[in-house]
Design a protein around this motif. Structure first.
Motif, PDB file in Angstrom:
ATOM      1  N   VAL A  82       8.190  -3.535  -8.106  1.00  0.00           N
ATOM      2  CA  VAL A  82       6.996  -3.088  -7.161  1.00  0.00           C
ATOM      3  C   VAL A  82       7.266  -2.129  -6.337  1.00  0.00           C
ATOM      4  O   VAL A  82       8.348  -1.854  -5.399  1.00  0.00           O
ATOM      5  CB  VAL A  82       6.721  -4.435  -7.069  1.00  0.00           C
ATOM      6  CG1 VAL A  82       5.555  -4.694  -5.644  1.00  0.00           C
ATOM      7  CG2 VAL A  82       6.762  -5.180  -7.802  1.00  0.00           C
ATOM      8  N   VAL A  83       5.907  -1.231  -6.292  1.00  0.00           N
ATOM      9  CA  VAL A  83       5.544  -0.130  -6.113  1.00  0.00           C
ATOM     10  C   VAL A  83       4.707   0.043  -4.721  1.00  0.00           C
ATOM     11  O   VAL A  83       3.960   0.050  -5.215  1.00  0.00           O
ATOM     12  CB  VAL A  83       6.124   1.469  -6.022  1.00  0.00           C
ATOM     13  CG1 VAL A  83       5.957   2.622  -4.661  1.00  0.00           C
ATOM     14  CG2 VAL A  83       7.125   1.435  -7.067  1.00  0.00           C
ATOM     15  N   VAL A  84       5.221  -0.202  -3.011  1.00  0.00           N
ATOM     16  CA  VAL A  84       3.794  -0.596  -2.894  1.00  0.00           C
ATOM     17  C   VAL A  84       3.915   0.468  -1.773  1.00  0.00           C
ATOM     18  O   VAL A  84       5.291   0.852  -0.471  1.00  0.00           O
ATOM     19  CB  VAL A  84       4.367  -1.965  -1.274  1.00  0.00           C
ATOM     20  CG1 VAL A  84       3.147  -2.206  -0.130  1.00  0.00           C
ATOM     21  CG2 VAL A  84       4.323  -2.811  -2.611  1.00  0.00           C
ATOM     22  N   ARG A  85       2.949   0.769  -1.032  1.00  0.00           N
ATOM     23  CA  ARG A  85       2.976   2.075  -0.181  1.00  0.00           C
ATOM     24  C   ARG A  85       1.548   1.762   0.876  1.00  0.00           C
ATOM     25  O   ARG A  85       0.455   1.304   0.327  1.00  0.00           O
ATOM     26  CB  ARG A  85       2.365   3.428  -0.622  1.00  0.00           C
ATOM     27  CG  ARG A  85       3.691   3.594  -2.319  1.00  0.00           C
ATOM     28  CD  ARG A  85       4.319   5.215  -1.270  1.00  0.00           C
ATOM     29  NE  ARG A  85       4.681   4.790  -2.390  1.00  0.00           N
ATOM     30  CZ  ARG A  85       6.241   5.122  -2.050  1.00  0.00           C
ATOM     31  NH1 ARG A  85       6.146   3.924  -1.842  1.00  0.00           N
ATOM     32  NH2 ARG A  85       6.499   5.444  -3.452  1.00  0.00           N
ATOM     33  N   GLU A  86       1.641   2.627   1.889  1.00  0.00           N
ATOM     34  CA  GLU A  86       0.661   2.167   2.921  1.00  0.00           C
ATOM     35  C   GLU A  86      -0.028   0.789   3.139  1.00  0.00           C
ATOM     36  O   GLU A  86      -0.356   0.268   3.877  1.00  0.00           O
ATOM     37  CB  GLU A  86      -0.545   2.426   2.686  1.00  0.00           C
ATOM     38  CG  GLU A  86      -0.603   4.144   2.383  1.00  0.00           C
ATOM     39  CD  GLU A  86      -0.106   5.315   3.613  1.00  0.00           C
ATOM     40  OE1 GLU A  86      -0.100   4.808   4.424  1.00  0.00           O
ATOM     41  OE2 GLU A  86       0.286   6.393   3.175  1.00  0.00           O
ATOM     42  N   PHE A  94      11.015  -2.169  -4.658  1.00  0.00           N
ATOM     43  CA  PHE A  94      11.257  -3.339  -5.030  1.00  0.00           C
ATOM     44  C   PHE A  94      11.914  -3.212  -6.143  1.00  0.00           C
ATOM     45  O   PHE A  94      10.981  -3.993  -7.233  1.00  0.00           O
ATOM     46  CB  PHE A  94      10.855  -4.276  -4.092  1.00  0.00           C
ATOM     47  CG  PHE A  94       9.887  -4.331  -2.715  1.00  0.00           C
ATOM     48  CD1 PHE A  94      11.149  -4.216  -1.565  1.00  0.00           C
ATOM     49  CD2 PHE A  94       8.678  -3.598  -2.484  1.00  0.00           C
ATOM     50  CE1 PHE A  94      11.026  -4.499  -0.663  1.00  0.00           C
ATOM     51  CE2 PHE A  94       8.667  -3.583  -1.420  1.00  0.00           C
ATOM     52  CZ  PHE A  94      10.006  -3.930  -0.116  1.00  0.00           C
ATOM     53  N   GLU A  95      12.498  -4.455  -6.649  1.00  0.00           N
ATOM     54  CA  GLU A  95      12.949  -4.890  -8.224  1.00  0.00           C
ATOM     55  C   GLU A  95      12.974  -6.475  -7.902  1.00  0.00           C
ATOM     56  O   GLU A  95      13.978  -7.044  -7.581  1.00  0.00           O
ATOM     57  CB  GLU A  95      14.911  -4.269  -8.456  1.00  0.00           C
ATOM     58  CG  GLU A  95      15.134  -2.958  -8.829  1.00  0.00           C
ATOM     59  CD  GLU A  95      14.206  -2.029  -9.430  1.00  0.00           C
ATOM     60  OE1 GLU A  95      13.552  -2.450 -10.740  1.00  0.00           O
ATOM     61  OE2 GLU A  95      13.288  -0.842  -8.966  1.00  0.00           O
ATOM     62  N   VAL A  96      12.014  -6.740  -9.119  1.00  0.00           N
ATOM     63  CA  VAL A  96      12.015  -8.265  -9.432  1.00  0.00           C
ATOM     64  C   VAL A  96      12.837  -8.951 -10.574  1.00  0.00           C
ATOM     65  O   VAL A  96      11.929  -7.911 -11.537  1.00  0.00           O
ATOM     66  CB  VAL A  96      10.604  -8.819  -8.963  1.00  0.00           C
ATOM     67  CG1 VAL A  96      10.600 -10.866  -9.101  1.00  0.00           C
ATOM     68  CG2 VAL A  96      10.170  -7.777  -7.967  1.00  0.00           C
ATOM     69  N   TYR A  97      14.139  -9.654 -10.438  1.00  0.00           N
ATOM     70  CA  TYR A  97      14.356 -10.033 -12.040  1.00  0.00           C
ATOM     71  C   TYR A  97      13.697 -11.404 -12.126  1.00  0.00           C
ATOM     72  O   TYR A  97      14.370 -12.181 -11.533  1.00  0.00           O
ATOM     73  CB  TYR A  97      15.679 -10.144 -11.728  1.00  0.00           C
ATOM     74  CG  TYR A  97      16.730  -8.547 -12.315  1.00  0.00           C
ATOM     75  CD1 TYR A  97      16.545  -7.142 -13.068  1.00  0.00           C
ATOM     76  CD2 TYR A  97      16.673  -7.229 -11.574  1.00  0.00           C
ATOM     77  CE1 TYR A  97      16.837  -6.960 -13.875  1.00  0.00           C
ATOM     78  CE2 TYR A  97      16.513  -6.387 -11.390  1.00  0.00           C
ATOM     79  CZ  TYR A  97      16.580  -5.485 -12.555  1.00  0.00           C
ATOM     80  OH  TYR A  97      17.688  -4.427 -12.607  1.00  0.00           O
ATOM     81  N   CYS A  98      13.708 -12.332 -13.046  1.00  0.00           N
ATOM     82  CA  CYS A  98      13.020 -13.369 -12.869  1.00  0.00           C
ATOM     83  C   CYS A  98      14.239 -13.597 -14.312  1.00  0.00           C
ATOM     84  O   CYS A  98      13.945 -13.252 -15.409  1.00  0.00           O
ATOM     85  CB  CYS A  98      12.014 -13.763 -13.176  1.00  0.00           C
ATOM     86  SG  CYS A  98      10.563 -13.256 -11.914  1.00  0.00           S
ATOM     87  N   THR A 144      -2.047   0.752  -1.116  1.00  0.00           N
ATOM     88  CA  THR A 144      -1.663   0.016  -2.619  1.00  0.00           C
ATOM     89  C   THR A 144      -0.138  -0.442  -3.479  1.00  0.00           C
ATOM     90  O   THR A 144       0.586  -0.476  -2.489  1.00  0.00           O
ATOM     91  CB  THR A 144      -2.158   1.513  -3.377  1.00  0.00           C
ATOM     92  OG1 THR A 144      -0.721   2.792  -2.815  1.00  0.00           O
ATOM     93  CG2 THR A 144      -3.560   2.360  -2.371  1.00  0.00           C
ATOM     94  N   ALA A 145       0.012  -0.494  -4.404  1.00  0.00           N
ATOM     95  CA  ALA A 145       0.880  -1.397  -5.294  1.00  0.00           C
ATOM     96  C   ALA A 145       0.477  -1.104  -6.762  1.00  0.00           C
ATOM     97  O   ALA A 145      -0.505  -0.539  -7.317  1.00  0.00           O
ATOM     98  CB  ALA A 145       0.958  -2.268  -4.751  1.00  0.00           C
ATOM     99  N   ARG A 146       1.809  -0.668  -7.483  1.00  0.00           N
ATOM    100  CA  ARG A 146       2.579  -0.680  -8.344  1.00  0.00           C
ATOM    101  C   ARG A 146       3.221  -1.159  -9.276  1.00  0.00           C
ATOM    102  O   ARG A 146       3.881  -1.071  -8.648  1.00  0.00           O
ATOM    103  CB  ARG A 146       2.560   1.825  -9.399  1.00  0.00           C
ATOM    104  CG  ARG A 146       2.368   1.389 -10.269  1.00  0.00           C
ATOM    105  CD  ARG A 146       2.532   2.586 -11.552  1.00  0.00           C
ATOM    106  NE  ARG A 146       2.324   2.890 -12.751  1.00  0.00           N
ATOM    107  CZ  ARG A 146       2.995   4.378 -13.102  1.00  0.00           C
ATOM    108  NH1 ARG A 146       2.701   4.968 -12.290  1.00  0.00           N
ATOM    109  NH2 ARG A 146       2.222   3.912 -14.272  1.00  0.00           N
ATOM    110  N   ILE A 147       2.527  -2.021  -9.995  1.00  0.00           N
ATOM    111  CA  ILE A 147       3.529  -2.941 -10.646  1.00  0.00           C
ATOM    112  C   ILE A 147       4.101  -2.225 -12.074  1.00  0.00           C
ATOM    113  O   ILE A 147       2.745  -2.238 -13.042  1.00  0.00           O
ATOM    114  CB  ILE A 147       3.521  -4.149 -10.499  1.00  0.00           C
ATOM    115  CG1 ILE A 147       3.104  -4.433  -9.130  1.00  0.00           C
ATOM    116  CG2 ILE A 147       4.060  -5.508 -11.327  1.00  0.00           C
ATOM    117  CD1 ILE A 147       2.256  -6.217  -9.642  1.00  0.00           C
TER     118      ILE A 147
END
Length: 190
Positions: A82-86, A94-98, A144-147
């Motif tokens: 997850v890349v979050v800007r502004e 952020f890395e998310v492992y489930c 903005t965000a990119r997953i």
């Protein structure tokens, strides 16, 4: 009609196209299964239910939905970046492992639980608002965000922003995976 002449004496008569399909089907099955596995079920009489038991030293095909080449060593299950800007203090990568949970996301367990609840068969958890949606003309800020990654065995590459009411709603439905950017509640005068 046509006539097929066997190339070898005693070979079965098979039409060329059917023979190629049979050969390709057998090759595909061999690749999908890997090394043959001997089990008790193969020797059991018809009508008998016997659980399969692999012989030591043989390979069994992986049932993981995600190829092992796409998961980091020592990690299995779902993985998202997850890349979050502004987004102020919520900005970052952020890395998310489930399954099992892990990573550097500030709320890994809550994010995984949210995604588990939102995931439904036949629906894209990360889909944008549908074309033709009527959205309020409000601006939710420059965030903005990119997953990207793999969720429920499927590749994910989704972008998010807060340019109108539909996009704000889409973002807010993914909190806590995405940072909560809703304004704080107003204090009421007593």
């Amino acid at each position: 009609m046509f006539q097929v002449t066997p190339r070898f004496p005693g070979a079965p008569r098979v039409a060329p196209a059917a023979g190629r399909r049979l050969l390709l089907g057998a090759a595909a099955l061999a690749l999908a299964v890997g090394t043959p596995v001997t089990s008790a079920a193969q020797a059991a009489p018809l009508g008998t239910t016997v659980p399969p038991v692999a012989v030591p030293g043989t390979t069994v095909p992986s049932l993981d939905p995600v190829p092992s080449s796409l998961t980091p060593v020592g990690r299995q299950g779902d993985h998202l970046t997850v890349v979050v800007r502004e987004a102020g203090r919520g900005s970052g990568t952020f890395e998310v492992y489930c399954h099992p949970g892990g990573g550097n996301h500030p709320q890994v367990d809550a994010a995984c639980a949210l995604l588990d609840r939102k995931t439904q068969w036949g629906r894209d958890t990360f889909a944008p608002p549908s074309d033709g949606s009527v959205c309020t003309m409000q601006y939710g800020g420059p965030a903005t965000a990119r997953i990207t990654g793999v969720w429920a065995g499927r590749p994910v590459d989704a972008t998010f922003d807060r340019r109108d009411g539909c996009r704000i709603g889409q973002w807010d439905r993914l909190v806590p995976l995405l940072p909560d950017l809703s304004p704080p509640p107003r204090a009421t005068a007593a």
